[in-house]
Design a protein around this motif. Structure first.
Motif, short mmCIF file in Angstrom:
data_model
loop_
_atom_site.label_atom_id
_atom_site.label_comp_id
_atom_site.label_asym_id
_atom_site.label_seq_id
_atom_site.Cartn_x
_atom_site.Cartn_y
_atom_site.Cartn_z
N GLU A 28 31.02 34.25 54.60
CA GLU A 28 30.84 33.88 53.19
C GLU A 28 31.78 34.71 52.31
OE1 GLU A 28 27.17 33.55 49.95
OE2 GLU A 28 26.73 33.92 52.06
N LEU A 29 32.41 34.04 51.35
CA LEU A 29 33.31 34.71 50.42
C LEU A 29 32.50 35.27 49.26
CD1 LEU A 29 36.24 35.32 49.47
CD2 LEU A 29 36.18 33.10 48.30
N PHE A 30 32.66 36.55 49.00
CA PHE A 30 32.00 37.21 47.88
C PHE A 30 33.08 37.72 46.92
CE2 PHE A 30 28.97 37.56 51.30
CZ PHE A 30 27.75 37.33 50.68
N THR A 31 32.87 37.51 45.64
CA THR A 31 33.79 38.05 44.63
C THR A 31 32.98 38.85 43.63
OG1 THR A 31 33.64 36.09 43.21
CG2 THR A 31 35.42 36.13 44.87
N SER A 32 33.60 39.88 43.11
CA SER A 32 32.95 40.68 42.09
C SER A 32 34.01 41.17 41.12
CB SER A 32 32.19 41.86 42.71
OG SER A 32 33.04 42.65 43.49
N PRO A 33 33.61 41.43 39.87
CA PRO A 33 34.58 41.94 38.90
C PRO A 33 35.01 43.35 39.27
CG PRO A 33 32.36 41.98 37.99
CD PRO A 33 32.27 41.30 39.33
N ARG A 34 36.14 43.76 38.75
CA ARG A 34 36.57 45.14 38.93
C ARG A 34 35.47 46.05 38.38
NH1 ARG A 34 40.12 46.29 42.66
NH2 ARG A 34 41.51 44.53 42.85
N PRO A 35 35.32 47.24 38.95
CA PRO A 35 34.21 48.11 38.55
C PRO A 35 34.29 48.56 37.10
CG PRO A 35 35.21 48.85 40.61
CD PRO A 35 36.08 47.77 40.06
N ALA A 36 33.11 48.74 36.51
CA ALA A 36 33.00 49.32 35.17
C ALA A 36 33.27 50.82 35.24
CB ALA A 36 31.61 49.04 34.60
N THR A 37 33.37 51.46 34.09
CA THR A 37 33.79 52.87 34.04
C THR A 37 32.86 53.83 34.78
OG1 THR A 37 32.83 53.07 31.83
CG2 THR A 37 35.21 52.64 31.97
N PRO A 38 31.52 53.70 34.77
CA PRO A 38 30.72 54.66 35.55
C PRO A 38 31.09 54.62 37.04
CG PRO A 38 29.30 53.48 34.03
CD PRO A 38 30.65 52.79 34.00
N HIS A 39 31.28 53.42 37.56
CA HIS A 39 31.66 53.22 38.96
C HIS A 39 33.05 53.79 39.21
CE1 HIS A 39 31.80 50.30 42.54
NE2 HIS A 39 32.96 50.91 42.55
N ALA A 40 34.01 53.43 38.36
CA ALA A 40 35.39 53.88 38.55
C ALA A 40 35.50 55.40 38.48
CB ALA A 40 36.30 53.22 37.51
N ARG A 41 34.80 56.02 37.53
CA ARG A 41 34.85 57.48 37.41
C ARG A 41 34.27 58.15 38.63
NH1 ARG A 41 35.88 61.72 34.25
NH2 ARG A 41 34.54 63.54 34.41
N ALA A 42 33.10 57.71 39.08
CA ALA A 42 32.46 58.32 40.24
C ALA A 42 33.35 58.20 41.47
CB ALA A 42 31.09 57.70 40.49
N ALA A 43 33.90 57.02 41.71
CA ALA A 43 34.76 56.82 42.88
C ALA A 43 36.02 57.67 42.78
CB ALA A 43 35.13 55.34 43.02
N SER A 44 36.63 57.71 41.61
CA SER A 44 37.87 58.47 41.44
C SER A 44 37.67 59.96 41.63
CB SER A 44 38.45 58.22 40.04
OG SER A 44 38.80 56.88 39.87
N LEU A 45 36.62 60.51 41.03
CA LEU A 45 36.42 61.96 41.11
C LEU A 45 35.90 62.40 42.48
CD1 LEU A 45 35.25 62.71 37.50
CD2 LEU A 45 37.44 63.21 38.56
N LEU A 46 35.02 61.62 43.09
CA LEU A 46 34.60 61.94 44.45
C LEU A 46 35.81 61.86 45.37
CD1 LEU A 46 32.71 62.46 46.81
CD2 LEU A 46 32.14 60.01 46.78
N GLY A 47 36.58 60.79 45.25
CA GLY A 47 37.78 60.63 46.07
C GLY A 47 38.75 61.79 45.91
N SER A 48 38.99 62.21 44.67
CA SER A 48 39.95 63.30 44.46
C SER A 48 39.44 64.62 45.05
CB SER A 48 40.29 63.46 42.97
OG SER A 48 39.18 63.92 42.24
N GLU A 49 38.12 64.88 44.96
CA GLU A 49 37.57 66.10 45.57
C GLU A 49 37.76 66.08 47.09
OE1 GLU A 49 33.87 68.32 44.31
OE2 GLU A 49 33.51 66.39 43.31
#
Length: 189
Positions: A28-49
């Motif tokens: 099944e094909l699933f689509t979702s919008p690009r993440p909102a800022t709480p999601h993007a910030r958490a992923a970016s900062l965890l990733g950078s650490e």
């Protein structure tokens, strides 16, 4: 009588507009919008650490190393195409990152940052795919509730190893060699 739906293909996925994240799970094909800022910030900062501490040859002077870490890699597991927010491979598992659009080797660890539009898929179907493929650890990070759940794969089943919340400084497997600061991952109140 209801007609059988054909399974989604990679060509179906490629036709999805670029402003959406597209995945194929269980045909099944699933689509979702690009993440909102709480999601993007958490992923970016965890990733950078994690990248700062672990993405490099093992045994560095100021970091344990030994991993390849990528943000939003496209993973192909048979007919399933998934895009976790973060994924990591021990260098023993994946000696070099392939120069390719997708990776077919299951990561040793990955993180799904939960959003209202993706949490159900992340917690159910995708976790089953990750277990089938032998991913060793999954982190589920909820940036709105400020909760991190740590799972380990044992005998093909996910076992919840720890739940962290709020602004804690934590050590979490498989990255327990370094203290991570959850407080940095969240948007200011």
């Amino acid at each position: 009588m209801k007609s059988a739906r054909r399974p989604a293909t990679y060509d179906d996925l490629r036709r999805v507009p670029e402003h959406l994240v597209a995945e194929i799970v269980d045909g099944e094909l699933f689509t979702s919008p690009r993440p909102a800022t709480p999601h993007a910030r958490a992923a970016s900062l965890l990733g950078s650490e994690l990248i700062r501490g672990f993405d490099g040859p093992p045994g560095g002077d100021d970091a344990p190393g030994g991993w390849w870490l990528l943000m939003e890699p496209e993973l192909h597991f048979g007919a399933d195409v998934v895009v976790p927010d973060l994924a990591g491979w021990r260098r023993a598992t994946l000696p070099a990152i392939p120069n390719a659009a997708a990776i077919t080797v299951a990561p040793d660890w990955l993180c799904e940052v939960l959003s209202p539009s993706t949490a159900r898929l992340d917690r159910t179907r995708k976790m089953r795919v990750y277990a089938r493929e032998g991913v060793g650890h999954i982190w589920l990070l909820d940036p709105v509730a400020r909760i991190l759940e740590i799972y380990r794969l044992e005998n093909e089943h996910w076992v919840l190893m720890a739940t962290h919340e709020g602004d804690a400084a934590i050590r979490a497997e498989p990255f327990g060699a370094m203290t991570l600061t959850m407080r940095r991952w969240w948007l200011e109140p």
